[in-house]
Scaffold this motif. Sequence first.
Motif, PDB file in Angstrom:
ATOM      1  N   GLY A  32       0.791  -1.213   0.000  1.00  0.00           N
ATOM      2  CA  GLY A  32       0.000   0.000   0.000  1.00  0.00           C
ATOM      3  C   GLY A  32       0.828   1.270   0.000  1.00  0.00           C
ATOM      4  O   GLY A  32       0.295   2.359   0.161  1.00  0.00           O
ATOM      5  N   LYS A  33       2.098   1.157  -0.203  1.00  0.00           N
ATOM      6  CA  LYS A  33       3.004   2.299  -0.140  1.00  0.00           C
ATOM      7  C   LYS A  33       2.756   3.259  -1.300  1.00  0.00           C
ATOM      8  O   LYS A  33       2.563   2.850  -2.432  1.00  0.00           O
ATOM      9  N   ASP A  69      -2.462  17.351  -4.307  1.00  0.00           N
ATOM     10  CA  ASP A  69      -3.016  18.714  -4.313  1.00  0.00           C
ATOM     11  C   ASP A  69      -2.080  19.689  -5.001  1.00  0.00           C
ATOM     12  O   ASP A  69      -2.515  20.658  -5.620  1.00  0.00           O
ATOM     13  N   SER A  70      -0.781  19.429  -4.908  1.00  0.00           N
ATOM     14  CA  SER A  70       0.192  20.320  -5.542  1.00  0.00           C
ATOM     15  C   SER A  70       0.417  19.987  -7.015  1.00  0.00           C
ATOM     16  O   SER A  70       1.209  20.638  -7.685  1.00  0.00           O
ATOM     17  N   GLY A  71      -0.253  18.965  -7.524  1.00  0.00           N
ATOM     18  CA  GLY A  71      -0.142  18.619  -8.938  1.00  0.00           C
ATOM     19  C   GLY A  71       0.881  17.541  -9.256  1.00  0.00           C
ATOM     20  O   GLY A  71       1.063  17.180 -10.410  1.00  0.00           O
ATOM     21  N   GLY A  72       1.561  17.019  -8.245  1.00  0.00           N
ATOM     22  CA  GLY A  72       2.545  15.958  -8.468  1.00  0.00           C
ATOM     23  C   GLY A  72       1.890  14.601  -8.692  1.00  0.00           C
ATOM     24  O   GLY A  72       0.783  14.346  -8.201  1.00  0.00           O
ATOM     25  N   LEU A  73       2.554  13.748  -9.415  1.00  0.00           N
ATOM     26  CA  LEU A  73       2.034  12.401  -9.668  1.00  0.00           C
ATOM     27  C   LEU A  73       2.456  11.458  -8.550  1.00  0.00           C
ATOM     28  O   LEU A  73       3.599  11.497  -8.089  1.00  0.00           O
ATOM     29  N   ARG A  74       1.541  10.595  -8.142  1.00  0.00           N
ATOM     30  CA  ARG A  74       1.830   9.582  -7.140  1.00  0.00           C
ATOM     31  C   ARG A  74       1.228   8.255  -7.615  1.00  0.00           C
ATOM     32  O   ARG A  74       0.271   8.224  -8.399  1.00  0.00           O
ATOM     33  N   PHE A  75       1.777   7.178  -7.094  1.00  0.00           N
ATOM     34  CA  PHE A  75       1.375   5.833  -7.496  1.00  0.00           C
ATOM     35  C   PHE A  75       1.238   4.972  -6.240  1.00  0.00           C
ATOM     36  O   PHE A  75       1.986   5.159  -5.281  1.00  0.00           O
ATOM     37  N   ILE A  76       0.316   4.046  -6.264  1.00  0.00           N
ATOM     38  CA  ILE A  76       0.177   3.068  -5.186  1.00  0.00           C
ATOM     39  C   ILE A  76       0.896   1.804  -5.644  1.00  0.00           C
ATOM     40  O   ILE A  76       0.627   1.281  -6.738  1.00  0.00           O
TER      41      ILE A  76
END
Length: 183
Positions: A32-33, A69-76
Motif C-alpha cells: 500500500g506504499k 493537491d500540488s499537482g505531483g504524480l503519485r502511485f500506489i
Amino acid sequence: MNRLHASTYSHFEDLKYVRQLRSIEFRASTNGKELTIGEAAELLGVPEPWIYAHTRQSSKNPIPHFKTDSGGLRFIEKELLDYSRDRHHGTNRFLTTVDLEQELASRLGVSARRAYGFVAHPENYKNPLPITLGERLLSSVAGLREEFQQLGSTAKGGRPKTLLPSEDKKLPGKYEALKSDLH
C-alpha cells in the motif's frame, strides 16, 4: 518455422518471464506504499520518461496514478504491481528486449545479432540448429528452469510454479497425445 528455432524463441519468452518476475515481484516491500515518479520507475525497471508517457491522457495503456493537491504524480505500489502482472505477456515491456537478447546470446554463445534473429525472425531459420548450439540451448533451458523454481511463491503467496510458461503451454497437447494413445 523450424521446431528447434521455435524452442529458441520459447526459451527467450521464458527468460523474459523469469526476469520480469524477478524484477517486479521482489522489489515490492509493502503493497500500500505511495510512490513518487522515481520510485515507480525503479519498481518497474523503466526510465522516468516512460512513466510520464504512460500517465498522459493520450496514452493507450495508462498506468494507475493520481495527482496530489500540488499537482505531483503519485502511485500506489500494489496498483502498479497489479498493472504490471496483468501485462506481463508483452503489452508493456518493462525490460527492454535488447537486454534479454544479450543475455540469450551469452547463454547460447552466439552474437547478439544472431540471438535477435532467432527472436525477431524465427521464420528465416529453415535449417536445424547446430549440435553445439542445441546443447547450449538445452543447458540454458535447464538452468533457467532451476532458477525459476528457486524463485518461490509470488508476493501474494501461494504455491510456487514449477513449470516455465512454454512448458505450461505444451501440457494440453501432451495430454491430448496421451489420451489418444490410451484410446
